[in-house]
Design an enzyme around this catalytic site. Structure first.
Site: not given
Ligand code: BG6
Length: 507
Positions: A245, A250
């Protein structure tokens, strides 16, 4: 920054992403003059709905409670270019009428002939194949193939469940589309502070000469969240887990940006080539067993922000005996000239004490420790050493960059005091930071793929995590529990403590 006319088709228009992110972002772009009134935005989904119903449904989330006269008037103007068409993604026959509708709406709004069309696939990946086949059968792709640039297809994550499925998705898209037409979204790359990483590193002379194995002791990348499985998200999350995920996409993207070498040109291909080299050089941080470099955990109940939080296994729509990881900690290294031997510690998880994303470079100790001092409190005395310097890029929240270094505390002795120099976005800039989706949609409209993941990067990231996933899933081993509201399982601390290091505690 002129963007011309565009047609935007959103598949999955009844979904949460469309309401929460895509339409608000397009509305903002129209308010800022990046999406003109000749550009139809067509929502596509299976349910019956009129344009009016679609507009009304989206109004609230686009205005976000900001119902002042000007914003409401801007919405009314924008809503005129918003349409809805019923299409069953898996029914090829529906695409011919969609194409006719798109042409008719373009005519109605006066869209310049041959303007680019953007198709946003905000659907489950299992439907990508049907969608591109449908577009192809209706002549929407061949018609534009001569002019590649006139069709851009945006795909949402998760892009695959593992290496094999990502390869299959790639093939399905590539059967009909050219790589340059495919925009794979990683919304982290659209964050203002993430984009600043490259400018910070390569637009200044202070820092870059220090960011290598000669000066950096270790790098820590943290993507921490305090939320759990709100809104019934457990059903999806339990098929995914922290590694798929967040870490595979990321975190590894952040790693690429902080570790890559300067590109020869600030252009999509050159930047992505450099990121790719980082992924090629990535390796486990230890030759030992998996648990010596990759740790997984799952939250048990506890307190987050002083509120009781359920254990993961008790969350709505999560199977009661689930072994899915909600935390991953890793020690990895990058075998290249710049970084050989420098540990990169990565961690991400849910139900951690706070929401924070940051990258911390911890520098080496000075070669000689001249300034350790003895500090006593009553009979208890401690040797206080100058702490190593630290450079922290705080991605969110309280977006900032700070440097920590040692100073002499005023007084008659050499007492060491760590202090910080800080640049805070909020203090320096009055404008609000644009939402990631706003920037990314604008880039698709402009045809700039720099902030999107190229297929080789994506596959390299899957390839790296694949053995870890397989091991965890086939052996079921290595799951450790951590109370909600703490920084993950104890084993994650041991990744660093073995070498006398520790995780940074974000402030
Ligand atoms: C998403 C995930 O890609 O990124 C989520 O699927 C996560 O689980 C989210 O909460 C986090 O993104 P941000 O922008 O809130 O840091």
């Amino acid at each position: 920054l002129s963007t011309g006319d565009n047609t935007i088709l959103i598949f999955g228009a009844s979904g949460d992403l469309t309401a929460r992110k895509l339409i608000p972002a397009l509305f903002k772009l129209s308010q800022k003059g990046f999406l003109n009134e000749r550009s139809p935005v067509i929502g596509v989904a299976r349910r019956d709905k009129t344009d009016e119903q679609f507009r009304n449904e989206l109004r609230e989330s686009a205005l976000k409670g900001n119902d002042d006269k000007d914003t409401a008037a801007a919405w009314d103007t924008f809503a005129k270019q918003l349409f809805y068409r019923k299409v069953d993604i898996s029914t090829e026959a529906d695409y011919a009428s969609l194409h006719e509708s798109a042409k008719a709406l373009e005519q109605q709004l006066g869209t310049k002939a041959d303007s680019p069309r953007v198709v946003y696939l905000a659907t489950a990946p299992a439907l990508f194949d049907d969608a591109v086949r449908g577009l192809n059968s209706a002549g929407m792709i061949p018609e534009l193939r001569k002019h590649r640039d006139r069709l851009r297809v945006v795909v949402e994550k998760p892009f695959g469940h593992d290496l094999k499925s990502a390869e299959v998705l790639n093939e399905q898209l590539r059967n009909f589309l050219h790589e340059e037409q495919i925009y794979r979204i990683d919304h982290y790359l659209g964050k203002e502070t993430v984009q600043n990483i490259l400018l910070f590193r390569f637009g200044n002379t202070f820092f870059e000469p220090l960011l290598n194995r000669n000066h950096v002791d270790n790098v820590q990348i943290t993507v921490a969240e305090s939320i759990g499985m709100e809104g019934g998200r457990g059903a999806y999350y339990d098929t995914s887990g922290a590694l798929r995920d967040v870490l595979q996409n990321h975190v590894l993207q952040l790693l690429c940006l902080v570790a890559m070498d300067p590109p020869a040109l600030f252009q999509a291909r050159e930047i992505r080539d450099e990121k790719m080299k980082v992924l090629q050089a990535l390796r486990p941080g230890s030759d030992g067993s998996l648990k010596s470099w990759a740790i997984r955990g799952q939250y048990s109940d506890g307190l987050v922000d002083k509120q009781p939080a359920l254990a993961y296994r008790e969350e709505e729509r999560v199977p009661s005996g689930s072994n899915r990881e909600t935390y991953v900690g890793m020690h990895v290294e990058i075998d290249n000239w710049r970084w050989a031997g420098v540990p990169f510690y990565l961690r991400t998880g849910k139900r951690l004490p706070q929401r924070v994303t940051e990258i911390a470079f911890q520098f080496k100790h000075p070669p000689l420790n001249l300034f350790s001092t003895v500090e006593c409190d009553g009979n208890l005395c401690d040797i206080v050493e100058a702490r190593p310097n630290e450079l922290v890029l705080r991605i969110q929240p309280q977006e900032s960059i700070f440097l920590r270094f040692s100073t002499k505390r005023p007084g008659m002795q050499y007492h060491v005091q760590p202090v910080a120099m800080e640049f805070d976005y909020e203090d320096h800039f009055s404008e609000q930071l644009p939402e990631a989706y706003e920037r990314l949609l604008l880039d698709v409209i402009r045809g700039d793929s720099t902030l999107f993941t190229r297929s080789d990067e994506l596959l390299a990231a899957w390839k790296f995590v694949e053995p870890v996933l397989q091991h965890w899933e086939t052996t079921g081993s290595g799951l450790e529990f951590y109370p909600s509201g703490t920084w993950g399982p104890a084993a994650a601390d041991r990744l660093l403590s073995n070498t006398g290091r520790s995780w940074r505690q974000p402030k």
